[in-house]
Design a protein around this motif. Structure first.
Motif, PDB file in Angstrom:
ATOM      1  N   GLY A 292      14.918  24.398 -19.463  1.00  0.00           N
ATOM      2  CA  GLY A 292      14.391  23.195 -18.823  1.00  0.00           C
ATOM      3  C   GLY A 292      15.451  22.128 -18.640  1.00  0.00           C
ATOM      4  N   ALA A 293      16.265  21.935 -19.681  1.00  0.00           N
ATOM      5  CA  ALA A 293      17.336  20.929 -19.605  1.00  0.00           C
ATOM      6  C   ALA A 293      18.371  21.320 -18.558  1.00  0.00           C
ATOM      7  CB  ALA A 293      17.990  20.762 -20.972  1.00  0.00           C
ATOM      8  N   GLU A 294      18.717  22.594 -18.511  1.00  0.00           N
ATOM      9  CA  GLU A 294      19.711  23.050 -17.533  1.00  0.00           C
ATOM     10  C   GLU A 294      19.186  22.871 -16.109  1.00  0.00           C
ATOM     11  OE1 GLU A 294      22.692  26.817 -16.733  1.00  0.00           O
ATOM     12  OE2 GLU A 294      20.983  27.111 -18.056  1.00  0.00           O
ATOM     13  N   GLN A 295      17.926  23.217 -15.895  1.00  0.00           N
ATOM     14  CA  GLN A 295      17.323  23.045 -14.573  1.00  0.00           C
ATOM     15  C   GLN A 295      17.288  21.564 -14.189  1.00  0.00           C
ATOM     16  OE1 GLN A 295      13.111  24.011 -14.234  1.00  0.00           O
ATOM     17  NE2 GLN A 295      13.479  24.839 -12.189  1.00  0.00           N
TER      18      GLN A 295
ATOM     19  N   CYS B  21      20.713  22.892 -27.130  1.00  0.00           N
ATOM     20  CA  CYS B  21      19.290  22.682 -27.343  1.00  0.00           C
ATOM     21  C   CYS B  21      18.821  23.536 -28.518  1.00  0.00           C
ATOM     22  CB  CYS B  21      18.523  23.048 -26.067  1.00  0.00           C
ATOM     23  SG  CYS B  21      19.046  22.072 -24.626  1.00  0.00           S
ATOM     24  N   ASP B  22      17.586  23.315 -28.942  1.00  0.00           N
ATOM     25  CA  ASP B  22      17.030  24.029 -30.089  1.00  0.00           C
ATOM     26  C   ASP B  22      16.412  25.376 -29.746  1.00  0.00           C
ATOM     27  OD1 ASP B  22      17.746  22.092 -31.948  1.00  0.00           O
ATOM     28  OD2 ASP B  22      15.885  20.977 -31.676  1.00  0.00           O
ATOM     29  N   THR B  23      15.959  25.523 -28.503  1.00  0.00           N
ATOM     30  CA  THR B  23      15.303  26.766 -28.116  1.00  0.00           C
ATOM     31  C   THR B  23      15.779  27.182 -26.730  1.00  0.00           C
ATOM     32  OG1 THR B  23      13.450  25.683 -27.003  1.00  0.00           O
ATOM     33  CG2 THR B  23      13.196  26.097 -29.391  1.00  0.00           C
ATOM     34  N   ALA B  24      15.545  28.444 -26.401  1.00  0.00           N
ATOM     35  CA  ALA B  24      15.897  28.920 -25.063  1.00  0.00           C
ATOM     36  C   ALA B  24      15.070  28.183 -24.010  1.00  0.00           C
ATOM     37  CB  ALA B  24      15.673  30.427 -24.962  1.00  0.00           C
ATOM     38  N   GLU B  25      13.787  27.931 -24.306  1.00  0.00           N
ATOM     39  CA  GLU B  25      12.924  27.225 -23.361  1.00  0.00           C
ATOM     40  C   GLU B  25      13.429  25.800 -23.105  1.00  0.00           C
ATOM     41  OE1 GLU B  25       8.213  26.981 -22.788  1.00  0.00           O
ATOM     42  OE2 GLU B  25       8.905  26.035 -24.642  1.00  0.00           O
ATOM     43  N   GLU B  26      13.800  25.095 -24.176  1.00  0.00           N
ATOM     44  CA  GLU B  26      14.342  23.737 -24.037  1.00  0.00           C
ATOM     45  C   GLU B  26      15.629  23.765 -23.226  1.00  0.00           C
ATOM     46  OE1 GLU B  26      16.397  20.363 -26.863  1.00  0.00           O
ATOM     47  OE2 GLU B  26      14.833  21.601 -27.770  1.00  0.00           O
ATOM     48  N   ARG B  27      16.490  24.745 -23.530  1.00  0.00           N
ATOM     49  CA  ARG B  27      17.761  24.866 -22.791  1.00  0.00           C
ATOM     50  C   ARG B  27      17.503  25.115 -21.317  1.00  0.00           C
ATOM     51  NH1 ARG B  27      20.151  30.070 -23.838  1.00  0.00           N
ATOM     52  NH2 ARG B  27      18.433  30.588 -22.445  1.00  0.00           N
TER      53      ARG B  27
ATOM     54  N   ASP C  53      22.419  28.453 -31.314  1.00  0.00           N
ATOM     55  CA  ASP C  53      23.077  27.794 -30.193  1.00  0.00           C
ATOM     56  C   ASP C  53      22.467  28.212 -28.867  1.00  0.00           C
ATOM     57  OD1 ASP C  53      24.842  26.188 -28.820  1.00  0.00           O
ATOM     58  OD2 ASP C  53      26.349  27.761 -28.679  1.00  0.00           O
ATOM     59  N   PHE C  54      21.624  27.345 -28.346  1.00  0.00           N
ATOM     60  CA  PHE C  54      21.088  27.506 -27.005  1.00  0.00           C
ATOM     61  C   PHE C  54      21.729  26.394 -26.184  1.00  0.00           C
ATOM     62  CE2 PHE C  54      17.679  29.221 -29.707  1.00  0.00           C
ATOM     63  CZ  PHE C  54      17.558  30.488 -29.157  1.00  0.00           C
TER      64      PHE C  54
END
Length: 144
Positions: free
Chosen positions: A122-125, A114-120, A6-7
């Motif tokens: 970017g999506a949050e930003q 999201c699936d990854t911390a990086e994806e999360r 869970d990210f």
């Protein structure tokens, strides 16, 4: 059995506009184009459960990214669950947009997993930028 870690993120804002104006900003192509960093003429919306949407997002450096998806859940003036197609995945990524009236203002809560911390991250930003732009659009008084 889920292998998904869970990210997720949750962003909450209070907007200086009534719920129906915020709803129309998210669900009317002409209004959405004015605040959501999209290329003119690229937004299509069939706002109903199972209805499709598409838009081409323009990045600050001028890059264009076509996005597609469908509406997973729709409750007028209260809830939009937006499914976003992700290349290589069979399930869409879902963004949940919740609206609550707060007198003449609207409390908006956006959640996404999201699936990854990086994806999360970017999506949050990206969502934070969208909410800033939405607030400015609603504050300018021309949103109808």
């Amino acid at each position: 059995m889920s292998t998904r870690t869970d990210f997720s993120y949750t962003l909450t804002r209070t907007l200086d506009a009534p719920v129906d104006s915020v709803w129309r900003a998210w669900t009317t192509p002409e209004r959405y184009e004015r605040w959501a960093y999209t290329a003119p003429g690229t937004v299509e919306m069939d706002v109903r459960p199972g209805g499709a949407w598409k838009a081409t997002v323009v990045t600050p450096d001028g890059g264009e990214f076509p996005l597609t998806g469908s509406y997973l859940d729709v409750d007028v003036d209260r809830l939009l669950v937006i499914g976003m197609d992700v290349p290589g995945r069979t399930e869409p990524s879902a963004m949940r947009v919740e609206l609550d009236a707060d007198g003449p203002r609207t409390r908006i809560v956006v959640r996404q997993s999201c699936d990854t911390a990086e994806e999360r991250d970017g999506a949050e930003q990206g969502t934070a930028l969208l909410l800033d732009s939405l607030a400015a659009f609603l504050a300018d008084g021309t949103h109808g």
